[in-house]
Enzyme design. Structure first.
Site, PDB file in Angstrom:
ATOM      1  N   ASP A 164      -7.872   5.417  -4.993  1.00  0.00           N
ATOM      2  CA  ASP A 164      -6.678   6.234  -4.819  1.00  0.00           C
ATOM      3  C   ASP A 164      -7.000   7.467  -3.975  1.00  0.00           C
ATOM      4  OD1 ASP A 164      -3.889   6.741  -5.553  1.00  0.00           O
ATOM      5  OD2 ASP A 164      -4.697   8.471  -6.612  1.00  0.00           O
ATOM      6  N   GLU A 173      -6.589   3.362  -0.463  1.00  0.00           N
ATOM      7  CA  GLU A 173      -5.208   3.848  -0.480  1.00  0.00           C
ATOM      8  C   GLU A 173      -5.108   4.906   0.604  1.00  0.00           C
ATOM      9  OE1 GLU A 173      -2.532   6.361  -0.515  1.00  0.00           O
ATOM     10  OE2 GLU A 173      -3.434   7.134  -2.337  1.00  0.00           O
ATOM     11  N   ASP A 178       4.544   4.356  -6.606  1.00  0.00           N
ATOM     12  CA  ASP A 178       5.188   5.628  -6.260  1.00  0.00           C
ATOM     13  C   ASP A 178       6.515   5.442  -5.528  1.00  0.00           C
ATOM     14  OD1 ASP A 178       3.351   7.404  -7.370  1.00  0.00           O
ATOM     15  OD2 ASP A 178       2.060   7.374  -5.613  1.00  0.00           O
TER      16      ASP A 178
END
Length: 493
Positions: free
Chosen positions: A295, A342, A394
């Site tokens: 992430d 990511e 998200d």
């Protein structure tokens, strides 16, 4: 080169079931079986580390421990440590955010009951002893168990504990371990149950030919076992509080940026011992997952540092990070580690160069593809070494996203995809499967054709996130067959 494959994005807490929060029980295995019938080879989950009283899986209180909230009561019954009657007073499964809090309290009572019954089971006692002494857990288990034991008995953030304990004075630590010996042992027992159940799910996924993609947040919560035990690795003041905290500048999600508040790393100190802590963290992730999604990868090139106490993230500054040196050290120690970067948000050429030099696949998100001309997220711009998503945790669901677009934007989407938008979620699923990206991952909400009410997270919004649950009846044979046909025709079978 990775074989073309497709899969689902579905966090464990969103799994269906009779309890308020999805867990590592029978529903997880049923979803794996459904995914296998659908021709899918990937299952992506969000972080599985402990989060304390928070709901967000990204507020990790440990880089290594597992979240006891995900322990399956039904599997504990199968182990003989509880009875079916013990489960009858479970909170309702549709209680939303309150359900998380109720589930945490109820499950702790249940598991303490199981702990009391453990002495009668010699086999499980022996397995617990082996778990404690395992090389993969021994390096972190004691620190985590003591941290969790102090939290359970006195509460409060570790920065507010008595000075000797907060600063890890050897005498204070020894005193706490002696005084809390049973609670420490109970916390170790919880980790034993988590990893025992996780191993069962991992084995079932492997049997079905499904690889698990796990998510590793770059940062940890200030009130975490790792920040407490390794203060030297984090940018902290003498009182243990951070001087600068993590976030991102203003972006498409929020005009004030995102202020996460997590402490930043002291990369100079981490580099001094060859990035040993990060290598240990990635080794632990490799033991949990088949593929690890990193992430906020962009922070390994440069990260956004915001002065502690700032009202929002706009006043931060970019600082360089030793990403190339870090990941080369990690790959040297763990040559078979499979990663996904990511690489969303404010991505600059240095981030792309770092990702590509390490040959790590990045992400393509189809919902981002139509906001600019010739976007790199459009399918004709994809590259094989990437993972394509219709949306992420998200994003809004695809139905919700499409409904929010202007008429001009909807026309652009329809012109590109060649459909009328009636099943826009399946138009995007088809585009993802047909992409040259080696992997395609679809949020289960899109497979179920759900609207904005099923959204998992609203970045920058403090309430109403992470609580969505799937329904068992939505995992239909018809949807599995539809995915299977798409996987077959696009070479992802």
């Amino acid at each position: 080169m990775a074989v073309r494959s497709a899969g689902l994005l579905l966090h464990i807490t969103s799994l269906p079931g009779r309890f308020p929060v999805g867990d590592l029980g029978p529903a997880a295995e049923h979803v794996l079986e459904w995914a296998a019938r659908a021709g899918l080879k990937l299952w992506q989950v969000l972080p599985v580390q402990p989060t304390g009283g928070e709901i967000s899986p990204y507020g990790a209180r440990s880089a290594f421990a597992g979240n006891p909230l995900l322990i399956s009561p039904e599997r504990v019954v199968e182990d003989g440590l509880c009875t079916a009657r013990d489960l009858e007073d479970s909170p309702h499964s549709d209680a939303g955010a309150e359900g998380f809090r109720a589930a945490r309290d109820w499950k702790d009572k249940l598991l303490r009951r199981a702990w009391e019954r453990l002495p009668a089971d010699g086999r499980l006692r022996s397995e617990l002893s082996a778990f404690r002494e395992s090389a993969s857990t021994k390096s972190w288990l004691g620190d985590w168990a003591l941290f969790a034991a102090v939290k359970a008995t006195r509460g409060g953030a570790w920065m507010r504990w008595p000075r000797g304990l907060a600063s890890r004075d050897p005498g204070a630590l020894a005193e706490a371990k002696a005084a809390l010996a049973d609670e420490v042992a109970y916390q170790e027992f919880l980790q034993f149950l988590f990893f025992r159940q996780w191993s069962r799910i991992r084995a079932e996924a492997q049997r079905l030919g499904i690889a698990i993609i796990g998510d590793v947040p770059i940062y940890l919560a200030q009130d975490s076992a790792d920040v407490w035990t390794r203060r030297d690795l984090f940018s902290l003041q003498d009182d243990g509080m951070p001087d600068f905290v993590a976030g991102v500048p203003p972006d498409a999600f929020t005009s004030a940026g995102q202020l996460w508040g997590y402490p930043l790393y002291r990369w100079d100190r981490i580099e001094q011992d060859g990035f040993a802590w990060w290598i240990d963290r990635m080794r632990a992730a490799r033991e949990l997952y088949d593929i690890v999604r990193i992430d906020h990868f962009r922070a390994f090139a440069a990260y956004w540092a915001v002065p502690a106490g700032a009202a929002d993230a706009r006043g931060g500054e970019w600082r360089e990070a030793p990403g190339r040196e870090l990941w080369r050290s990690v790959f040297q120690a763990l040559p078979d580690l499979a990663l996904i970067a990511e690489d969303l948000g404010t991505i600059t050429p240095d981030v792309e160069e770092l990702r590509d030099s390490l040959e790590i696949p990045g992400m393509k998100v189809l919902q981002f593809a139509f906001s600019e001309n010739d976007s790199p997220h459009l399918p004709h711009r994809h590259v094989p070494r990437s993972v394509v998503y219709t949306g992420t945790h998200d994003n809004d669901t695809t139905r919700g996203w499409f409904a929010s677009l202007s008429l001009e934007e909807r026309d652009r989407v329809r012109d590109y995809l060649g459909g009328d938008g009636h099943e826009i979620e399946w138009d995007l699923i088809r585009a993802a499967f047909a992409s040259v990206s080696e992997r395609a991952v679809v949020p289960i909400q899109d497979v179920f054709s759900l609207g904005s009410a099923a959204r998992m997270n609203h970045p920058g919004r403090p309430e109403g996130n992470w609580i969505w649950r799937a329904r068992e009846e939505d995992f239909t044979p018809e949807r599995a067959a539809r995915l299977k046909r798409l996987a077959d025709v696009t070479g992802r079978n």
